[in-house]
Design a protein around this motif. Structure first.
Motif, PDB file in Angstrom:
ATOM      1  N   ALA A   3      69.653  40.625  71.895  1.00 55.72           N
ATOM      2  CA  ALA A   3      68.474  40.147  71.169  1.00 55.72           C
ATOM      3  C   ALA A   3      68.704  40.218  69.663  1.00 55.72           C
ATOM      4  O   ALA A   3      68.317  39.307  68.926  1.00 55.72           O
ATOM      5  N   TYR A   4      69.352  41.275  69.197  1.00 57.05           N
ATOM      6  CA  TYR A   4      69.635  41.423  67.760  1.00 57.05           C
ATOM      7  C   TYR A   4      70.534  40.290  67.271  1.00 57.05           C
ATOM      8  O   TYR A   4      70.249  39.650  66.262  1.00 57.05           O
ATOM      9  N   PHE A   5      71.617  40.035  68.003  1.00 62.10           N
ATOM     10  CA  PHE A   5      72.551  39.001  67.571  1.00 62.10           C
ATOM     11  C   PHE A   5      71.938  37.598  67.684  1.00 62.10           C
ATOM     12  O   PHE A   5      72.213  36.731  66.856  1.00 62.10           O
ATOM     13  N   SER A   6      71.090  37.368  68.670  1.00 58.56           N
ATOM     14  CA  SER A   6      70.441  36.053  68.758  1.00 58.56           C
ATOM     15  C   SER A   6      69.438  35.873  67.619  1.00 58.56           C
ATOM     16  O   SER A   6      69.293  34.775  67.087  1.00 58.56           O
ATOM     17  N   THR A   7      68.755  36.963  67.208  1.00 57.98           N
ATOM     18  CA  THR A   7      67.842  36.890  66.066  1.00 57.98           C
ATOM     19  C   THR A   7      68.607  36.590  64.790  1.00 57.98           C
ATOM     20  O   THR A   7      68.189  35.750  63.984  1.00 57.98           O
ATOM     21  N   LYS A   8      69.729  37.271  64.584  1.00 53.22           N
ATOM     22  CA  LYS A   8      70.534  37.023  63.392  1.00 53.22           C
ATOM     23  C   LYS A   8      71.095  35.605  63.394  1.00 53.22           C
ATOM     24  O   LYS A   8      71.193  34.969  62.347  1.00 53.22           O
ATOM     25  N   SER A   9      71.438  35.095  64.552  1.00 56.05           N
ATOM     26  CA  SER A   9      71.926  33.723  64.659  1.00 56.05           C
ATOM     27  C   SER A   9      70.817  32.729  64.307  1.00 56.05           C
ATOM     28  O   SER A   9      71.055  31.743  63.601  1.00 56.05           O
ATOM     29  N   ALA A  10      69.591  32.989  64.794  1.00 50.33           N
ATOM     30  CA  ALA A  10      68.466  32.112  64.475  1.00 50.33           C
ATOM     31  C   ALA A  10      68.158  32.147  62.975  1.00 50.33           C
ATOM     32  O   ALA A  10      67.852  31.118  62.372  1.00 50.33           O
ATOM     33  N   GLU A  11      68.250  33.341  62.368  1.00 53.08           N
ATOM     34  CA  GLU A  11      68.047  33.455  60.915  1.00 53.08           C
ATOM     35  C   GLU A  11      69.084  32.622  60.163  1.00 53.08           C
ATOM     36  O   GLU A  11      68.765  31.906  59.216  1.00 53.08           O
ATOM     37  N   SER A  12      70.322  32.743  60.579  1.00 54.69           N
ATOM     38  CA  SER A  12      71.409  32.031  59.909  1.00 54.69           C
ATOM     39  C   SER A  12      71.262  30.516  60.061  1.00 54.69           C
ATOM     40  O   SER A  12      71.422  29.771  59.101  1.00 54.69           O
ATOM     41  N   SER A  13      70.941  30.068  61.274  1.00 53.89           N
ATOM     42  CA  SER A  13      70.835  28.623  61.499  1.00 53.89           C
ATOM     43  C   SER A  13      69.620  28.020  60.800  1.00 53.89           C
ATOM     44  O   SER A  13      69.634  26.843  60.447  1.00 53.89           O
ATOM     45  N   SER A  14      68.573  28.828  60.592  1.00 50.88           N
ATOM     46  CA  SER A  14      67.390  28.305  59.901  1.00 50.88           C
ATOM     47  C   SER A  14      67.498  28.461  58.387  1.00 50.88           C
ATOM     48  O   SER A  14      66.618  27.990  57.661  1.00 50.88           O
ATOM     49  N   GLY A  15      68.545  29.101  57.901  1.00 50.69           N
ATOM     50  CA  GLY A  15      68.715  29.296  56.467  1.00 50.69           C
ATOM     51  C   GLY A  15      67.627  30.170  55.877  1.00 50.69           C
ATOM     52  O   GLY A  15      67.172  29.933  54.763  1.00 50.69           O
ATOM     53  N   LEU A  16      67.212  31.182  56.627  1.00 52.54           N
ATOM     54  CA  LEU A  16      66.106  32.041  56.215  1.00 52.54           C
ATOM     55  C   LEU A  16      66.452  32.845  54.970  1.00 52.54           C
ATOM     56  O   LEU A  16      67.515  33.438  54.870  1.00 52.54           O
ATOM     57  N   SER A  17      65.528  32.837  54.019  1.00 54.21           N
ATOM     58  CA  SER A  17      65.654  33.619  52.798  1.00 54.21           C
ATOM     59  C   SER A  17      64.326  34.342  52.578  1.00 54.21           C
ATOM     60  O   SER A  17      63.272  33.702  52.555  1.00 54.21           O
ATOM     61  N   VAL A  18      64.400  35.666  52.433  1.00 54.04           N
ATOM     62  CA  VAL A  18      63.197  36.470  52.238  1.00 54.04           C
ATOM     63  C   VAL A  18      63.356  37.250  50.939  1.00 54.04           C
ATOM     64  O   VAL A  18      64.332  37.982  50.769  1.00 54.04           O
ATOM     65  N   ILE A  19      62.405  37.072  50.031  1.00 50.71           N
ATOM     66  CA  ILE A  19      62.402  37.833  48.776  1.00 50.71           C
ATOM     67  C   ILE A  19      61.331  38.907  48.894  1.00 50.71           C
ATOM     68  O   ILE A  19      60.135  38.602  49.012  1.00 50.71           O
ATOM     69  N   LEU A  20      61.776  40.160  48.897  1.00 57.02           N
ATOM     70  CA  LEU A  20      60.897  41.310  49.089  1.00 57.02           C
ATOM     71  C   LEU A  20      60.474  41.895  47.741  1.00 57.02           C
ATOM     72  O   LEU A  20      61.098  41.622  46.723  1.00 57.02           O
ATOM     73  N   PRO A  21      59.440  42.737  47.733  1.00 53.24           N
ATOM     74  CA  PRO A  21      59.025  43.374  46.478  1.00 53.24           C
ATOM     75  C   PRO A  21      60.128  44.254  45.909  1.00 53.24           C
ATOM     76  O   PRO A  21      60.880  44.897  46.656  1.00 53.24           O
ATOM     77  N   ASP A  22      60.230  44.293  44.571  1.00 57.75           N
ATOM     78  CA  ASP A  22      61.251  45.120  43.922  1.00 57.75           C
ATOM     79  C   ASP A  22      60.995  46.601  44.137  1.00 57.75           C
ATOM     80  O   ASP A  22      61.908  47.365  44.422  1.00 57.75           O
ATOM     81  N   SER A  23      59.765  47.016  43.959  1.00 56.36           N
ATOM     82  CA  SER A  23      59.452  48.439  44.105  1.00 56.36           C
ATOM     83  C   SER A  23      58.003  48.602  44.520  1.00 56.36           C
ATOM     84  O   SER A  23      57.175  47.717  44.312  1.00 56.36           O
ATOM     85  N   LEU A  24      57.724  49.747  45.102  1.00 56.24           N
ATOM     86  CA  LEU A  24      56.367  50.123  45.463  1.00 56.24           C
ATOM     87  C   LEU A  24      56.095  51.480  44.838  1.00 56.24           C
ATOM     88  O   LEU A  24      57.012  52.213  44.489  1.00 56.24           O
ATOM     89  N   GLN A  25      54.829  51.821  44.724  1.00 62.73           N
ATOM     90  CA  GLN A  25      54.474  53.084  44.087  1.00 62.73           C
ATOM     91  C   GLN A  25      53.364  53.765  44.869  1.00 62.73           C
ATOM     92  O   GLN A  25      52.754  53.159  45.740  1.00 62.73           O
ATOM     93  N   LYS A  26      53.113  55.002  44.517  1.00 63.51           N
ATOM     94  CA  LYS A  26      52.047  55.772  45.143  1.00 63.51           C
ATOM     95  C   LYS A  26      50.713  55.123  44.785  1.00 63.51           C
ATOM     96  O   LYS A  26      50.490  54.711  43.653  1.00 63.51           O
ATOM     97  N   GLY A  27      49.840  55.002  45.783  1.00 62.88           N
ATOM     98  CA  GLY A  27      48.541  54.370  45.568  1.00 62.88           C
ATOM     99  C   GLY A  27      48.513  52.969  46.150  1.00 62.88           C
ATOM    100  O   GLY A  27      49.293  52.613  47.026  1.00 62.88           O
ATOM    101  N   SER A  28      47.614  52.153  45.638  1.00 62.78           N
ATOM    102  CA  SER A  28      47.446  50.791  46.126  1.00 62.78           C
ATOM    103  C   SER A  28      48.541  49.877  45.561  1.00 62.78           C
ATOM    104  O   SER A  28      48.843  49.922  44.376  1.00 62.78           O
ATOM    105  N   ASN A  29      49.123  49.068  46.426  1.00 65.43           N
ATOM    106  CA  ASN A  29      50.201  48.159  46.041  1.00 65.43           C
ATOM    107  C   ASN A  29      49.846  46.733  46.453  1.00 65.43           C
ATOM    108  O   ASN A  29      49.404  46.499  47.573  1.00 65.43           O
ATOM    109  N   ASP A  30      50.058  45.803  45.549  1.00 67.83           N
ATOM    110  CA  ASP A  30      49.919  44.388  45.858  1.00 67.83           C
ATOM    111  C   ASP A  30      51.292  43.899  46.305  1.00 67.83           C
ATOM    112  O   ASP A  30      52.243  43.903  45.521  1.00 67.83           O
ATOM    113  N   ILE A  31      51.423  43.526  47.563  1.00 64.15           N
ATOM    114  CA  ILE A  31      52.700  43.144  48.148  1.00 64.15           C
ATOM    115  C   ILE A  31      52.799  41.624  48.183  1.00 64.15           C
ATOM    116  O   ILE A  31      51.939  40.951  48.740  1.00 64.15           O
ATOM    117  N   LEU A  32      53.855  41.075  47.597  1.00 65.75           N
ATOM    118  CA  LEU A  32      54.113  39.643  47.618  1.00 65.75           C
ATOM    119  C   LEU A  32      55.505  39.407  48.201  1.00 65.75           C
ATOM    120  O   LEU A  32      56.483  39.984  47.735  1.00 65.75           O
TER     121      LEU A  32
END
Length: 145
Positions: free
Chosen positions: A41-70
């Motif tokens: 399942a892991y390798f099929s997921t990675k294959s699907a990610e690769s074939s779809s050209g998936l790109s995910v940009i995650l938040p740079d940092s988080l801090q204690k308290g409320s965080n706005d996640i984009l």
């Protein structure tokens, strides 16, 4: 002297038998059950990610308290629209603070939510993405001091 060696040898055998018995009864399961299915399942997921050209940009940092996640998600350079995206944050030492919150699409390919990190420590963050055949997760650790 001979009696001492016999007693010492007997003590050694009892200690070895006790150690083996305890280890057998309290085995932590070093062999993962269903390893092949999980790895497949892991390798099929990675294959699907690769074939779809998936790109995910995650938040740079988080801090204690409320965080706005984009999170920005794209496939083959185009924004991924109408996906089901959730954000999970959990403390490694206390499961009572684990939270999963849905993310809303604010712009094409941009998903936003608010999450609270109540105290310092090591936290696991994960973004889960689901759209048709594509089901994947991106994980990272956060260390707050």
């Amino acid at each position: 002297m001979k009696l001492f060696l016999i007693a010492l040898y007997s003590l050694f055998l009892v200690a070895m038998a006790s150690g083996i018995t305890i280890a057998y009864r309290q085995a932590e399961g070093l062999v993962e059950p269903n390893y092949y299915e999980k790895a497949s399942a892991y390798f099929s997921t990675k294959s699907a990610e690769s074939s779809s050209g998936l790109s995910v940009i995650l938040p740079d940092s988080l801090q204690k308290g409320s965080n706005d996640i984009l999170v920005s998600i794209s496939t083959h350079g185009k924004p991924l629209r109408n996906a089901v995206v959730t954000f999970f944050v959990g403390n490694l030492s206390k499961k009572t603070y684990d939270r999963t919150v849905p993310m809303k699409e604010t712009e094409p390919g941009n998903y936003r939510t608010t999450a609270v990190i109540p105290f310092e420590g090591v936290w696991l963050a994960r973004v889960d993405i689901q759209k048709q055949q594509l089901q994947t997760s991106k994980k990272w650790f956060i260390e707050l001091n």
